[in-house]
Each structure stands twice: as C-alpha cells, then as structure tokens.
Write an enzyme that holds these catalytic residues in place. Structure first.
Site, short mmCIF file in Angstrom:
data_model
loop_
_atom_site.label_atom_id
_atom_site.label_comp_id
_atom_site.label_asym_id
_atom_site.label_seq_id
_atom_site.Cartn_x
_atom_site.Cartn_y
_atom_site.Cartn_z
N GLU A 677 0.84 -1.18 0.00
CA GLU A 677 0.00 0.00 0.00
C GLU A 677 0.88 1.23 0.00
O GLU A 677 1.85 1.29 0.72
CB GLU A 677 -0.87 0.01 1.25
CG GLU A 677 -1.82 1.17 1.25
CD GLU A 677 -2.35 1.49 2.62
OE1 GLU A 677 -2.99 0.62 3.22
OE2 GLU A 677 -2.10 2.62 3.08
N HIS A 706 -9.57 0.97 -0.40
CA HIS A 706 -10.43 1.03 0.78
C HIS A 706 -11.54 2.05 0.62
O HIS A 706 -12.32 2.28 1.53
CB HIS A 706 -9.60 1.34 2.03
CG HIS A 706 -8.46 0.39 2.22
ND1 HIS A 706 -7.24 0.57 1.60
CD2 HIS A 706 -8.37 -0.76 2.91
CE1 HIS A 706 -6.45 -0.44 1.93
NE2 HIS A 706 -7.11 -1.26 2.71
N CYS A 738 -4.36 -3.06 -2.66
CA CYS A 738 -4.72 -4.27 -1.90
C CYS A 738 -5.76 -5.03 -2.72
O CYS A 738 -6.06 -4.64 -3.85
CB CYS A 738 -5.27 -3.87 -0.52
SG CYS A 738 -5.34 -5.26 0.66
N1 GLN Z 1 -4.60 -11.67 -1.92
C1 GLN Z 1 -5.42 -11.00 -0.94
C2 GLN Z 1 -6.56 -10.28 -1.63
O1 GLN Z 1 -6.37 -9.84 -2.71
C3 GLN Z 1 -4.63 -10.01 -0.15
C4 GLN Z 1 -5.50 -9.35 0.87
C5 GLN Z 1 -4.76 -8.49 1.84
O2 GLN Z 1 -3.66 -8.10 1.60
N2 GLN Z 1 -5.36 -8.18 2.92
O3 GLN Z 1 -7.63 -10.12 -1.07
ZN ZN Z 2 -3.35 -5.80 1.31
#
Ligand code: GLN
Ligand code: ZN
Length: 768
Positions: A677, A706, A738
C-alpha cells in the site's frame, strides 16, 4: 480495600455486528440516520448493562464509535481538514464517514484520510491531519453525551479518551515529514483536555480514563517533556474533581514509570500481559504513590484464551503488598476480542471452556476480584478457582510427532533460495515475457452478495459441492475473460472460493478451529473472524492448486497463484499460548511450502505469498524487533518459497507502506516482487526503497481500494510518474494497493481500466 474492577473499553459493533449492518445499510440507502443512531444507543446501553451486571466498578463510556476512536478524537479537537468541511454536510455522521471513507458525489470529490494499524493490532485508525490552518478547540460533545446517556440508564461510567500525547504522536502534517509539535499546539490540545475534565467534574463523573498507548513506544528526545507539558494543565484541571486514570497498554512503560508516579495521577493503568516483565520491575523499584490506584491490566485483551487465575492472583498479591490501592482490569480495550463464546456450541464444551471472549473476560474480572479477597483456605476451596486450575493442569493437546520430526530435520540451507535474486530476475524476464511496468492485481475480486450467498447455501446444504464448484468455475471464467479484455498482464483467479484469506487456509490445515460468530473490528465497519490455532499445524490437503490451475487453463496469459504466508496466518489467527509464536510460524511455513511446490508442479509460474500482516506484530520497541520477531519471521517466509525453480516468480504483498525502518528485512524475505500500500500513505517509502538499493521489484499501490472512489486516468498517470521518479522502471509493477474483494463490481472494473490505460500512457512516454 476491596479490589476494584475496571474495563478499558468494550467492543462496539455488537454481538451480531448490528452496528456494522446498520451503518452499511445506511450507506446503501436502506436505512435512515435515525435508525443507525437508535442501533448505536441500544448497543451502548446493552454493553454498559452487561458490565454493570457483572459488578464492574469502572465501566467505560465514549469507547463507542461509528467508525474509529482516533477520528472521533480528531473531530473532538476540531482537527478536520478544510476539504472535508467544504462538503458542508448537515449531519455530523455524514461528515465523519466522508473523512473515514472518502466522498464522491454532488458535494465534491475527496479521498479519505489515511489509515494505519493501531500499534500491534489488526485494528486500523484514521491518521489525523494537522497543519497551520488547524484551529484546535473543543468541538464535540460526544464524551459528555455518552456519559449522560449512560447515567440516564442508571449507570455511572468512566469516560474514556485517547490521550493528547498519543494523539499528537500519531497525527501528521501532510506537507511535512513530521508534525511540528510546537508550544501553541501543545497548549491548545492540552487546554481542550483540561476543559473536558472540568466539565466532567461538574457533571459529577468520578473517573476519566485517558489512554496513552504511545507510552509503550521507545521515547525520542523531547518526548518525556512533551508528555509532562501536555499533562500539567490537565492534571491541574482534574484536581479536586474527577479522578484521572492514565491508562497505558500494548507493552511496558518502564522507561517513564517513575515520572508517571511523580505527576499526581489518581490512577495508572499498566499492561501486565504484554508489558509484564518491564512493568513489574518498574513498580517494584519505584513503588506506587499513596494517592494513586494501580490499575493492573491482567486480563488479556488481545487473545481469547482463559485467564490463568493462579497466575493473576500471584501478581495481585504482590501488588497489594506494595500498595493497598489496586484495581484489576483488561490489559487493553476488549475491542480486539470477539463478543461472546455463547452460541459457539459447535466447538463442544471441552474446547469452549478454554476460551474467554469479551463477555467472558468481564466475568473473569469479576471472579478474580472475588477470589482475590478470599483468604488462603477460601481460595483453596473456591469452586471457580479449581475449575480454572483444571484448565491449565496437564497438556490440553498432544504434540504431532510428524510435525516435530520435520521441524527438527530442517537445516539452514532450507531457508535459502538459489540462485541469487539478480540472476533469477534475469531468467524470469525471459521466461515470463512481461512488458515494462506490468499490470496486475493483488488477488481478490469483488465478493459480491451472490458469491457469499452461494457459499452460505453450500454450508447449509442447500446446494451440493458440485454445483458450488461449477459456480466458482464460472466466476473464474468471467474474471479471467474480463481481465484479458481490459489488458492486465498478470491475471488472478479472483479468490471467489475464499471467505477470508486466513480462515480459508486454516480450513485446509490440521490444527485449526473456527468460530461461527467471533468477529473483531478491523477498520470502519469491516470485521474479521480469526481462526484459532488449537494444536500442531500441518497441511491437510492441497488448498488452492485446483482453482489456480483451472484459471491457468482458461488463458494463455500468466495466472498468479495466491497464498497467505505463515506470519500473516499466525498474526490473523488466535495463536496458542502454550507454544511460542516462532514454533507456530515454522509449522505454518512448512504447510504453505507444500502448497507452493504443488502449485509449481501444476504449472503456475508466478506465486504470490501474502504477508499482509507481517509488520503488525513487530514489537513496539526497536530493541526487541530482531530478537523477538524478525529473526524468525523472515526466515519462516524464506522457508515457504526456497524450494522453487529459479524461473518461478515469487511475489509477496503487504497492506501498508511503513517499512522504511525494516526495509532490509523485507528485502531479506528474498521475494522477487513485492506489492504494498502506498496510495493512502505517504511516499516516503519510495525514497527508502531508492536509498536502500532495494533489490526486490516493487508494486507500490497506485490507488486506494479502501474507498469506493474511482481514480481517474490522469491521476493515475501522475502517480506512476511519481513512482518512476524514485524507482527504476525495470523494477516497477502497476497494481492497486490491496485486494478488491470489498469493492463493488462497477467501480472495480472502471478503476482497473483506468489503471491499465495509465500504465500504457506512461509506457509510451518511456518509448516502450
Ligand atoms: N490476496 C489477498 C486479496 O487480494 C490479499 C489481501 C490483503 O492483503 N489483505 O484479497
Ligand atoms: Zn493488502
């Protein structure tokens, strides 16, 4: 003196996540503001009552929040950046949600404030922003409103505030590397707290709890005097009126304990779980002032195992030999544990009796305080005491000899991957044939209502496994086709089969247990349901091989396999307390290693091993970082992937960007690529990557997942250019920050299309 009982804070989402459901309903437009307000006040009342029924003396109020207590504190201090004020919402809740999640609509377009992990927990707080324009003053009545609300329900509470020291240490100035905490700021902030105390004295509150978890961190020069300057006016305001409980947690405060005892706090709260050693030594050494109540945090607020009463009583007795004024408490807020073990009967009583969630921890406080006041004979014959003792007699589970044998036979070579990374990067470039600035995602695609409902149907037996599997395959077909059509370079299968990145793995490992309803707040309305490590861990069966290879069979592009790493699995589970974290992580590493090798065998050429939570458990004090954590956590990660061929590309992912200070350790994980991130945080990490000659290729998230907001192409181009100013283009990947599972379909695809387009534009600027 009877032993007082205190609770630092109680979970607020509700036994059945009522608050989450209400707020999300409101965001969708299915619920009114009045409905969420009603849900909130019902929950607060229920939680106070529950504690009152267990005879808790100091019951917290103002531990409630619609989104996050740091955000509430920022609002209370009037530290709300102008861009959010300009949205001019009529309702305070709407303004609050805009800061927490960003806002895109007729009133404007703003990103959310950044979020960070709250010390070593998986709870995320909103990072307050302070700059020259910030006009600190008391701007909210929330603490008083909730205190009075409790009083009208017949319950006297102890209002809880995040303290000024922690607040200022965690706030940031968006234009500077560090917030300049000058005299003016100190005076203004401390004046607000002083006013609050005066008002609580007038309202007749007996205690106010001020939380200063930041005291468990190493002190920098000036910190101690910052702390004392902040508190002088506050303590003066409290004098003769409301009592001030200075509450610390998440570690020891030995380096400032003596000073705390000299400042005149009416109560000092100490974490005797995580900070036990250092703190106890300090108390023995410096004692406790006559007028100060020592609030001993003995009931673990971070794990779900039953308290060992004999152990706690030993400490209580010792403390009482130092001072008569002792209270017992939760070691931190119970925000970090689930609500209750009631309703988890499927686990069986023999298992359940080992667990205490929030409600049971309240009962434990009650029991410990009652047993503590018995004499020796009384304790001997106490039924509660002997029931508790039996939980810790003998061994709860027996060790798995195969697991032990495998661990014993590991050699240092098993922790090293060959050849060296530079060589691997060369052969991988040839093997994979990717363009410059390859685009990819972090793994999951939206877990729509449809996906969750099919899974629920399978669980309830309404559909059979075959129907469910076909459903997942269809989802994979769609997501592969769509990724191809928008032009992503490295595809993923979408993780539709997973409820959660940890629980799903746990379900395929021996040694784990699962709850039905043990949710814990992670950020905003998001909750997680960590599995429980019950006994030795090993892989029960291949976990992801089938879905990854199915996805790969549907496309000629590269499909990235997707695993959760051992450190993250442990950090996002409830770990055992009878075996070290190091050993549990090693067991997990071997299990995931089996999966990595099977994926490779099945033709998967890129494998991502998520270590989303690696930094989370980094000890708060720097002197403990290596010895207590990194020295085994990083090798455990290498153990997972050291067996693959040079051409197999190993990725990892982290959900944050604060790793400047452990950048070498991250590089030592020896992954080929890391995504992390960065969009919501600052760009300092890019400098650190540059300065450290970081070898791992990097995918700094180019937009914030997010938030429901869709980033525009121009914005993304700018962002990629910023990254390229710091990092060699040959080493850069383009990806969101993410996984996309919490997002809606439309916003996801629009955002990704813009991302791919932005990468294309920048590539052509570079002449590629
Ligand atoms: N591979 C997971 C996803 O894409 C990674 C999630 C995370 O980093 N919290 O949801
Ligand atoms: Zn993540």
């Amino acid at each position: 003196m009877p032993l007082l009982t205190s609770v630092s804070g109680f979970p607020r989402v509700g036994r059945d996540r009522e608050l989450k459901k209400a707020i999300e309903g409101y965001w969708r437009g299915d619920r009114s503001l009045d409905e969420i307000r009603k849900t909130a006040s019902d929950l607060r009342r229920r939680h106070w009552k529950l504690q009152a029924d267990q005879g808790i003396d100091l019951i917290p109020s103002n531990d409630f929040s619609y989104y996050d207590q740091m955000l509430d504190t920022a609002i209370m201090l009037n530290a709300v950046p102008q861009r959010y004020r300009s949205l001019s919402f009529e309702n305070p809740e709407d303004a609050l949600f805009a800061i927490g999640r960003g806002y895109q609509g007729e009133r404007g377009d703003v990103t959310a404030l950044p979020m960070k992990k709250w010390f070593t927990t998986n709870y995320h707080y909103i990072v307050p922003e302070i700059d020259e324009a910030t006009d600190i003053r008391l701007a909210s009545t929330k603490p008083f409103d909730e205190f009075l609300e409790a009083r009208s329900a017949g319950i006297d509470t102890k209002p809880v505030l995040i303290g000024p020291y922690t607040f200022l240490k965690l706030a940031r100035d968006p234009r500077a590397e560090e917030l300049d905490i000058d005299r003016g700021l100190i005076n203004a902030v401390s004046a607000v707290y002083a006013t609050i105390l005066t008002q609580f004295s007038e309202l007749g509150a007996s205690w106010v709890q001020i939380d200063e978890p930041y005291l468990s961190m190493d002190k920098e020069p000036g910190d101690e005097s910052l702390f004392t300057s902040l508190y002088a006016p506050i303590l003066a305001a409290g004098r003769g009126g409301v009592k001030v409980l200075l509450n610390t947690y998440f570690g020891h405060v030995a380096d400032i304990y003596e000073r705390l005892t000299l400042m005149g706090f009416d109560g000092i709260g100490l974490d005797l779980v995580e900070g036990r050693r250092g703190t106890l030594e300090a108390v023995r050494r410096y004692g406790v002032p006559e007028s100060t109540t020592l609030v001993a945090g003995l009931v673990n607020g971070r794990n779900i195992w039953r308290n060992n009463y004999a152990d706690s009583l030993e400490i209580v007795d010792e403390l009482r030999s130092i001072t008569p004024n002792v209270a017992i408490s939760t070691a931190c807020s119970l925000l970090h544990v689930p609500y209750t073990t009631e309703g988890e009967d499927a686990l069986g009583q023999d298992v359940l009796k080992h667990f205490a969630f929030a409600q049971e921890k309240i009962e434990e406080l009650n029991e410990i305080s009652r047993i503590a006041d018995l004499d020796k004979a009384g304790r001997e014959t106490s039924r509660e005491m002997s029931a508790n003792r039996s939980l810790f007699d003998g061994s709860r589970v027996s060790a798995d000899p195969d697991v032990a044998k495998r661990i014993d036979s590991l050699t240092p070579e098993d922790l090293v991957r060959h050849p060296a990374r530079a060589e691997r990067q060369r052969v991988q470039r040839e093997e994979l044939g990717l363009p410059l600035l390859p685009t990819t995602t972090i793994g999951s695609f939206p877990q729509t209502r449809e996906v969750r409902s099919e899974r629920a149907k399978l669980r309830k037996g309404e559909i059979d496994q075959k129907t469910y599997d076909t459903f997942i395959q269809n989802k994979i077909d769609d997501v592969i086709a769509r990724q191809e059509s928008i032009g992503l370079d490295v595809l993923v299968h979408g993780e539709f089969e997973r409820n959660d990145m940890v629980e799903y793995f746990g379900q395929n490992l021996n040694g784990f247990l699962f709850t039905r309803n043990a949710w814990v707040q992670s950020y905003g309305t998001r909750c997680v349901k960590p599995p429980i490590v019950w006994s030795d861990v090993s892989r029960a069966r291949p976990i992801t091989v089938r879905w990854s290879s199915y996805a790969q069979s549907r496309t000629s592009k590269i499909v990235k396999g997707m695993l959760t790493g051992p450190v993250t699995i442990l950090n996002w589970s409830w770990p055992r307390e009878d075996v070290s974290h190091e050993v549990q992580t090693r067991q997990l590493a071997l299990a995931i290693r089996d999966e990595v090798l099977d994926l490779e065998k099945a033709g998967i050429r890129v494998i991502q091993i998520d270590e989303a939570a690696l930094r989370e458990k980094l000890p708060l004090r720097r002197s403990d970082w290596h010895r207590e954590y990194l020295d085994w956590a990083i090798p455990a990660f290498r153990l997972v992937h050291s067996g693959v061929r040079p051409t197999t590309q190993i990725h990892t992912h982290m959900c944050y960007s604060e790793f400047n200070d452990i950048i070498r350790d991250i590089d030592d994980m020896d992954a080929d690529v890391i995504s992390f991130e960065a969009s919501r945080g600052d760009l300092v990490v890019l400098d650190a990557i540059h300065d450290a000659h970081f070898e791992t290729e990097v995918g700094p998230g180019v937009y914030d997942i997010h938030s429901p907001r869709i980033p525009g192409v121009d914005e993304l181009v700018t962002r990629i250019r910023e990254i390229l100013e710091k990092i060699d283009a040959e080493k850069v990947w383009i990806n969101p920050d993410c996984g996309l599972k919490t997002r809606g379909e439309d916003e996801t695809w629009s955002s990704l299309e813009n991302m791919v387009e932005a990468a294309r534009i920048v590539r052509s600027e570079l002449g590629r």
